[in-house]
Design an enzyme around this catalytic site. Sequence first.
Site, mmCIF file in Angstrom:
data_model
loop_
_atom_site.group_PDB
_atom_site.id
_atom_site.type_symbol
_atom_site.label_atom_id
_atom_site.label_comp_id
_atom_site.label_asym_id
_atom_site.label_seq_id
_atom_site.Cartn_x
_atom_site.Cartn_y
_atom_site.Cartn_z
ATOM 1 N N SER A 95 0.834 -1.196 0.000
ATOM 2 C CA SER A 95 0.000 0.000 0.000
ATOM 3 C C SER A 95 0.873 1.253 0.000
ATOM 4 C CB SER A 95 -0.931 -0.062 1.212
ATOM 5 O OG SER A 95 -1.922 0.922 1.132
ATOM 6 N N ASP A 217 -9.980 -3.990 -5.795
ATOM 7 C CA ASP A 217 -9.392 -3.345 -4.619
ATOM 8 C C ASP A 217 -9.958 -1.934 -4.520
ATOM 9 O OD1 ASP A 217 -7.855 -2.102 -2.690
ATOM 10 O OD2 ASP A 217 -5.916 -2.741 -3.514
ATOM 11 N N HIS A 245 -7.527 -5.334 -0.321
ATOM 12 C CA HIS A 245 -6.328 -4.509 -0.428
ATOM 13 C C HIS A 245 -5.104 -5.244 0.117
ATOM 14 C CE1 HIS A 245 -4.154 -0.817 -0.942
ATOM 15 N NE2 HIS A 245 -3.906 -0.654 0.340
#
Lengths: 268, 435
Positions: A95, A217, A245
């Site tokens: 991320s 996502d 995610h």
Amino acid sequence: MDIFRRNNVTVAGNPQGPTVVLAHGFGCDQNMWRLTVPALADAYRLVLFDYVGCGRSDLTAFSEERYASLEGYARDVVEVCEALDLRDATFVGHSVSSMVGVLAAETAPERIGSLVMVAPSPRYVDDEGYHGGFSAQDIDELLASLDSNYLGWSAAMAPVIMGHPDRPELGEELKNSFCATDPDMARVFARTTFLSDTRDDLGRVKVPTLVLECVQDVIAPREVGAFVHQAIPGSSLVTLDTTGHCPHLSAPEATNEAIRDFLAGLPR
Amino acid sequence: MIHTDQQPEPYESQNEGAPDIQSHRDSTPDAAFAALLEDSAEELYEAAPCGYLSTLMDGTIAKINATLLDWLGLERDAVLGRMRFADLLTVGGKLYHETHFAPLLRMQGDISGIAMELRCANGDRMPVLVSSVVKYGESGEPLLIRTTLFDARDRRAYEEELLRGRKAAEEARRQAEADRARLQDALTVLQKSLLPDTLPTIPGVETAAHYHIASPDRLGGDFYDVFPLDGERFAFFLGDVCGKGPQAAAVTSLTRYTLRAAALHDADPASALATLNTVLHDRYTGSGDPRYCTAIFGILTPGASPGRLTIQLASGGHPPAVVLRADGTAAFLPTPGGLLVGVLPDAHFATAETVLTPGDTLLLYTDGLTEARTGADRTSLYGDEALLAFAADHAGKSTVDVIGALTDLLASFGDGLDDDTALLALGVPPLTAQP
């Protein structure tokens, strides 16, 4: 300053293998890599850590000023690399951490030789000609969501999360502790993450890069994955057949395989 | 991974208990109880006072109860197989779900009591508390997620109150700390204004001073000063104002500047104290808050031959000065009978005179030193005799060393030293120390 303690640095895997740094994203801590570590441990030396303000890092080292920008988090990465004197390591960031890795690789090119970006997004908020998936109001809502679970963080929990050796009765792992963060620090990280715009940094990436995205996502939609892939010269893109995610948790085999293939293909 | 023993799915079990219920109905006279038992598992599921939801591991909704559909304002067909759990949440909730909820659920196998908001079909938001468990297959593979949602509207309102209260309290605490720091700064500036920044350089004379503040929160009432009178002579004083805090500091300030002005007008020590006496008496008598002080005021005059220093001083109720001689002896310079300054309209002050030669030091101090509590139980006072003995031990040393030794002594008292203490030493440097 003891960086190992400050960032709760853990070194695992094969001490003789090439080094892979696993960096968690916003929300939880290095425990997020628990299904990745066993898959890489045989062949690679693995470095895990918690950003200051997360997990079992030294919360007293937190500074709102430093961590108000992704560069502050990138300094954590560079300092961890320096403390271990890493050369040419592979940085795997989840991320927001994948963008932190881009910044760290730019600052310390001798230390980071390749990047794996797991569900990256260089900008979460929509912009002209760019679809990040969120509006500025959406981000305010996330901050409010953090606030509404504020009561879940209690002062009693802090010593557990920070690891107090003198209070063994607190040694038991508390529920949710992987993702329990001091609310003020979580808010800083959330704001820094979701209001960041690092699109311009992508074009400066000079190291071999693997972009991993999920089929579905909410946080990093596929068009963002495509954007990152196109913006980074010579990068490769792998789309994992999973939703959410956190592919390293929801589809660990496929994620690990993609990372292993990438690592195996690196020039050594 | 945590594997949780699961209840059977409500739908699977709906027929299992039916024969029992049937057999009870006839034999139980209580109709209400019978009706209760007739509440089938399906009805219990559908009409439960909480939302039920089962999803595949990717979040796709496979089962949902009527209560939750009602809250959402959605039809079952629009939801089953078409929506994911995260689709039911507000955007903020979605983000929280992806960054906290889903990873924790994956890692722990269950998660409970997380505050999120549903996004209803009519645009309303409904606060809920969400708990989920993962159901695992025989070989430990995750199969599906069961979720319950509790209506948290009232609770959320209450929590928001708490949160507001907590934020207000934190803000108040920050403000209080800032105020306290500001006050501390102001006190420090004020306290400094009551004492000289540095002692003036006096040819052929060595000076040293130390000030111990008992509490950083309180302004001290002790004071001292050294200043030139004319090209030759210098004046010095040291004293102690009754009381502490701002009122005492005001008296200290008045005292310091009165003595300085009085000395320039008439440098005779007793006259300077008499002027101070008049000022304090006029200012505070009848104010309902009488204020007074003890003080020693003195003049030092270099002698005709180098290394000789004449000291003339007067005392208003202050502990006697100590003279440390180069030969290793120490004695009080008695000033008996001097009255407190500011109590009576006409006060008598005791005067004394001495001559310092190389290696001699005159020590002035406030009673914080002699009244320091000593001993294991902190019940005895340090006292005059101990001071004299200590002074004798350090007689012949430079004034800086004498003050240094006394500073260490004060530190050794620990919490036995609970009053402000001022120390001022004036001496003629030993011959050996002269360049």
